[in-house]
Design a protein around this motif. Structure first.
Motif, short mmCIF file in Angstrom:
data_model
loop_
_atom_site.label_atom_id
_atom_site.label_comp_id
_atom_site.label_asym_id
_atom_site.label_seq_id
_atom_site.Cartn_x
_atom_site.Cartn_y
_atom_site.Cartn_z
N ARG A 52 27.30 12.64 -47.34
CA ARG A 52 27.65 11.72 -48.42
C ARG A 52 28.82 10.83 -48.02
O ARG A 52 28.83 9.62 -48.32
CB ARG A 52 28.02 12.50 -49.68
CG ARG A 52 26.87 13.22 -50.34
CD ARG A 52 27.34 13.93 -51.60
NE ARG A 52 27.59 12.99 -52.67
CZ ARG A 52 28.29 13.27 -53.76
NH1 ARG A 52 28.86 14.46 -53.89
NH2 ARG A 52 28.44 12.38 -54.71
N LEU A 53 29.80 11.41 -47.34
CA LEU A 53 30.96 10.61 -46.93
C LEU A 53 30.56 9.57 -45.90
O LEU A 53 30.99 8.42 -45.96
CB LEU A 53 32.05 11.52 -46.37
CG LEU A 53 33.33 10.82 -45.89
CD1 LEU A 53 33.95 10.00 -47.03
CD2 LEU A 53 34.33 11.84 -45.36
N GLU A 86 27.66 8.16 -45.53
CA GLU A 86 26.93 7.11 -46.22
C GLU A 86 27.87 6.16 -46.96
O GLU A 86 27.68 4.93 -46.95
CB GLU A 86 25.95 7.74 -47.21
CG GLU A 86 25.07 6.75 -47.94
CD GLU A 86 24.12 7.41 -48.91
OE1 GLU A 86 23.51 6.71 -49.73
OE2 GLU A 86 23.99 8.66 -48.85
N ALA A 87 28.90 6.72 -47.60
CA ALA A 87 29.87 5.89 -48.31
C ALA A 87 30.67 5.02 -47.35
O ALA A 87 30.91 3.83 -47.61
CB ALA A 87 30.80 6.77 -49.14
N ARG A 101 29.08 1.80 -46.09
CA ARG A 101 29.00 0.68 -47.02
C ARG A 101 30.31 -0.11 -47.11
O ARG A 101 30.37 -1.14 -47.78
CB ARG A 101 28.63 1.17 -48.43
CG ARG A 101 27.23 1.75 -48.54
CD ARG A 101 26.82 1.84 -50.00
NE ARG A 101 27.68 2.74 -50.75
CZ ARG A 101 27.40 4.00 -51.00
NH1 ARG A 101 26.26 4.53 -50.56
NH2 ARG A 101 28.23 4.76 -51.70
N ARG A 155 38.13 1.53 -44.79
CA ARG A 155 37.26 2.60 -44.30
C ARG A 155 38.10 3.75 -43.73
O ARG A 155 37.82 4.93 -43.97
CB ARG A 155 36.32 2.05 -43.23
CG ARG A 155 35.17 3.01 -42.87
CD ARG A 155 34.32 2.47 -41.75
NE ARG A 155 33.95 1.09 -41.98
CZ ARG A 155 34.20 0.09 -41.13
NH1 ARG A 155 34.86 0.33 -40.00
NH2 ARG A 155 33.82 -1.13 -41.42
N GLN A 207 37.70 9.26 -52.16
CA GLN A 207 36.34 9.40 -51.63
C GLN A 207 35.31 9.42 -52.75
O GLN A 207 34.20 8.90 -52.59
CB GLN A 207 36.25 10.67 -50.78
CG GLN A 207 37.04 10.56 -49.48
CD GLN A 207 36.93 11.80 -48.61
OE1 GLN A 207 36.23 12.76 -48.95
NE2 GLN A 207 37.61 11.79 -47.48
N GLN A 208 35.65 10.01 -53.90
CA GLN A 208 34.70 9.99 -55.02
C GLN A 208 34.44 8.56 -55.48
O GLN A 208 33.30 8.19 -55.80
CB GLN A 208 35.24 10.82 -56.18
CG GLN A 208 35.27 12.32 -55.92
CD GLN A 208 33.88 12.89 -55.73
OE1 GLN A 208 32.96 12.57 -56.47
NE2 GLN A 208 33.71 13.72 -54.71
N ALA A 248 34.66 5.90 -53.63
CA ALA A 248 33.86 5.26 -52.58
C ALA A 248 32.38 5.58 -52.73
O ALA A 248 31.52 4.74 -52.48
CB ALA A 248 34.37 5.69 -51.21
N VAL A 249 32.07 6.79 -53.17
CA VAL A 249 30.67 7.20 -53.33
C VAL A 249 30.06 6.60 -54.59
O VAL A 249 28.95 6.07 -54.57
CB VAL A 249 30.58 8.74 -53.37
CG1 VAL A 249 29.19 9.19 -53.82
CG2 VAL A 249 30.88 9.32 -51.99
N HIS A 250 30.79 6.67 -55.70
CA HIS A 250 30.21 6.34 -57.00
C HIS A 250 30.40 4.88 -57.41
O HIS A 250 29.60 4.36 -58.20
CB HIS A 250 30.79 7.26 -58.08
CG HIS A 250 30.45 8.70 -57.88
ND1 HIS A 250 29.18 9.18 -58.04
CD2 HIS A 250 31.21 9.76 -57.50
CE1 HIS A 250 29.16 10.48 -57.79
NE2 HIS A 250 30.38 10.85 -57.46
N PRO A 297 31.69 1.77 -55.15
CA PRO A 297 32.35 1.09 -54.01
C PRO A 297 32.85 -0.30 -54.37
O PRO A 297 33.82 -0.77 -53.78
CB PRO A 297 31.24 1.04 -52.95
CG PRO A 297 29.95 1.22 -53.70
CD PRO A 297 30.28 2.08 -54.87
#
Length: 492
Positions: free
Chosen positions: A248-249, A251-252, A255, A262, A274-275, A277-279, A281
Motif C-alpha cells: 500500500r505504501l 502504491e501511494a 502517485r 515522497r 502515510q494514511q 497519502a493513501v486516502h 493524495p
C-alpha cells in the motif's frame, strides 16, 4: 419481485476499531478466549471470526434500518404529493377533488406527522415496539454466519496479520527482551497474544495486567519490566502493519510526483502522513504546498506532520461547528446560507431568517479559546460580506427563475436581501463619516433598525464570552453544543 436492498455498511468498518471495541468488552473477550481454546488456530482465528460476525451483523442491522428508512421516505413522498395535489387544486379556485373529504386532508397531515416523527427515532424507525429480529430462526442465522466465514477461509474483511513486521520487531530487540517474550510464550501464549494484539489503551492495560497476574511468581520483576517493554514494541509494530503494508505504501509513493514530499511520506508517520497519502493524495499535495510556502523545509518530516495535525483538527472543528450550529439554532426558520465544508473561505458562516423575521448573520468560533476578541467576518469585513451574501442570494434566485420561469421567490427572502443591502450601505456611510467613538453604537442601531442580528456560535468549542467592544456592536454568543475535547498532542 426484487429482493431486499443491500447496503453493506459493515465493509466500512476499520479492522483496528473492531478489535479495539472487542478488547474493551468483557463478554467479547470471553467469547474470543473460548473460541481460541477450542480451535487449532487459536487467538488469530477467534479474532477473525469475531470481526466477521460484527461486520455481518452491522450489514444486516444496517440493511434493516436503511431499508425501513427508505420505505418510510417513500411513504412520506406519497403523502406530500397527495397533500400538494389537493392544496394546488383548491388554491387554483377549485373545490376539493371528487371523493376527497375535508377529513381526508387532516388524516394525510396526521400520517405525515407520524412518519416524520418515527423517522427521527432510530430504533422505532427499524422495528417499532417489536423485538429486533435479524432472522426468523436464530440457529439458521448462526449457521449461515459460520458457513460464510468458513467459505472465506476464515478471513474477515481486509484484516491480515502483519506477521513479518512483528517478526522484524522481535528480531530487532535486545536479547534480554527476546528471552522475556520467549518465557512468557512458553507459560501463557494466549494471554501474551492478547496483550500484543490489544488495540485501545484501556484494552492494552487490561491485557498486560492479566498477563502479569498469570505470570506472577514465575518471572522476576526485572523480567516482567522487560516483558512490558517488549509487548509495547510488538504491539506498535503490529498496529503499524495493520495500518500500512509495504504494498500500500509503495502504491501511494508511486502517485507522488514531488520527490521531497515522497521522501517525507516514505519516512513519515504511519498514522497521519502515510494514511493521508493513501486516502487523499490530492489534499496531501495541497497541504504540502502550503507548508512549503509558509517556510517549511523540504526535509522537515516532523514539522510537516505537526502542520497536518493542526490543520486537520482546526478544519474538523470548523466543519463540525457549522453543521452543529445550523441544526441547533431553533430560532432560525430558514437558512439563506447553510453550513458547508469550505470552512476556510472568508465571509459569514451562516445566514438565516428567524421566526420573528429578523436576519441572523453568524460566524462560528469552534476553537479551544473561551473568549473571543475579534470576529472579522462580522466587524471589519461586515460591509463586504453583507454585499457579497446579498449578491449571491440574488444570483441564486435568478438561476432558479431561469430554470423555472414560474418560480416565485419567498417574499421574506427578498425582504431580507433588501435589508442586508440597506444595512451595508448605511454601515459603509457610518465607517466613512462621524466620530470613531460613536461608530459602534451607530452601527448597532443601523442593524437593529433593519432587524439584523450578529451572532457568534460555539458548537464545537468552548467560547462563552466576547469582549465589550464586540458587544457594543450588537454581537452576542449563542452556545450551541458541548465542547469537544482534543486528544493529547503526542497521541497517534
Amino acid at each position: 419481485m426484487t429482493g431486499p436492498r443491500r447496503f453493506r455498511a459493515g465493509r466500512f468498518l476499520d479492522a483496528a476499531a473492531v478489535h479495539a471495541a472487542a478488547d474493551a468488552n468483557p463478554r467479547l473477550r470471553r467469547f474470543m478466549r473460548t473460541i481460541a481454546e477450542h480451535s487449532e488456530a487459536g487467538e488469530v482465528r477467534s479474532r477473525r471470526l469475531l470481526e466477521h460476525l460484527i461486520r455481518r451483523i452491522v450489514d444486516d442491522v444496517g440493511d434493516l434500518h436503511l431499508g425501513n428508512a427508505l420505505n418510510r421516505l417513500e411513504r412520506i413522498a406519497v403523502l406530500r404529493d397527495n397533500i400538494a395535489a389537493i392544496l394546488d387544486h383548491v388554491l387554483e379556485g377549485g373545490t376539493l377533488p371528487e371523493g376527497v373529504r375535508v377529513a381526508t386532508l387532516g388524516e394525510y397531515f396526521d400520517q405525515l406527522s407520524t412518519e416524520m416523527r418515527e423517522l427521527s427515532r432510530p430504533r422505532e424507525g427499524i422495528v417499532g415496539d417489536a423485538p429486533l429480529r435479524l432472522a426468523d430462526d436464530a440457529g439458521a442465522y448462526a449457521d449461515s454466519l459460520l458457513r460464510e466465514f468458513e467459505a472465506g477461509g476464515g478471513a474477515a474483511g481486509r484484516h491480515v496479520e502483519p506477521t513479518a513486521l512483528v517478526g522484524d520487531a522481535f528480531r530487532a530487540m535486545p536479547a534480554d527482551r527476546q528471552a522475556a517474550l520467549r518465557r512468557a510464550a512458553e507459560l501463557e501464549p494466549a494471554a501474551l497474544w492478547r496483550a500484543v494484539a490489544a488495540e485501545g489503551e484501556a484494552g492494552k492495560r487490561a491485557a498486560v495486567a492479566d498477563l502479569e497476574t498469570r505470570l506472577g511468581g514465575r518471572l522476576t520483576p526485572d523480567e516482567l519490566a522487560r516483558l512490558r517493554t517488549a509487548v509495547d514494541d510488538l504491539g506498535r509494530a503490529r498496529s503499524r502493519g495493520l495500518q500500512m503494508s509495504d504494498a500500500r505504501l509503495a502504491e501511494a509513493l508511486a502517485r507522488i510526483g514531488d520527490p521531497d514530499l515522497r521522501a517525507v511520506v516514505a519516512g513519515g508517520d504511519v498514522w497521519l502522513t502515510q494514511q493521508l497519502a493513501v486516502h487523499n493524495p490530492e489534499a496531501l499535495a495541497t497541504l504540502w504546498r502550503r507548508f512549503r510556502d509558509r517556510g517549511g523545509r523540504a526535509d522537515d518530516g516532523p514539522g510537516f506532520r505537526a502542520y497536518l495535525r493542526h490543520d486537520m483538527v482546526t478544519y474538523g472543528r470548523g466543519v463540525l461547528g457549522e453543521y452543529s450550529a445550523a441544526f441547533s439554532l431553533s430560532s432560525i426558520e430558514l437558512f439563506l446560507k447553510g453550513p458547508d465544508a469550505n470552512v476556510k473561505v472568508a465571509g459569514t458562516d451562516l445566514v438565516g431568517i428567524g421566526h420573528d423575521g429578523w436576519v441572523w448573520l453568524i460566524d462560528d468560533k469552534s476553537h479551544r479559546a473561551t473568549s473571543v476578541s475579534g470576529v472579522n467576518a462580522l466587524t471589519d469585513n461586515l460591509v463586504v460580506n453583507l454585499r457579497r451574501d446579498a449578491a449571491d442570494f440574488r444570483d441564486a434566485i435568478a438561476r432558479l427563475q431561469r430554470d423555472d420561469p414560474g418560480f416565485t421567490p419567498d417574499p421574506r427572502i427578498l425582504d431580507a436581501i433588501s435589508r442586508m443591502e440597506d444595512a451595508a450601505a448605511e454601515i459603509d456611510r457610518i465607517n466613512r463619516r462621524g466620530s470613531a467613538s460613536t461608530r459602534p453604537a451607530r452601527i448597532s442601531a443601523a442593524l437593529a433598525e433593519r432587524r439584523l442580528r450578529l451572532r457568534v456560535t460555539s458548537a464545537a468549542g468552548e467560547v462563552r464570552e466576547i469582549t465589550q467592544a464586540l458587544r457594543d456592536l450588537g454581537l452576542a454568543v449563542e452556545p450551541t453544543g458541548t465542547p469537544v475535547p482534543l486528544p493529547p498532542t503526542g497521541g497517534r
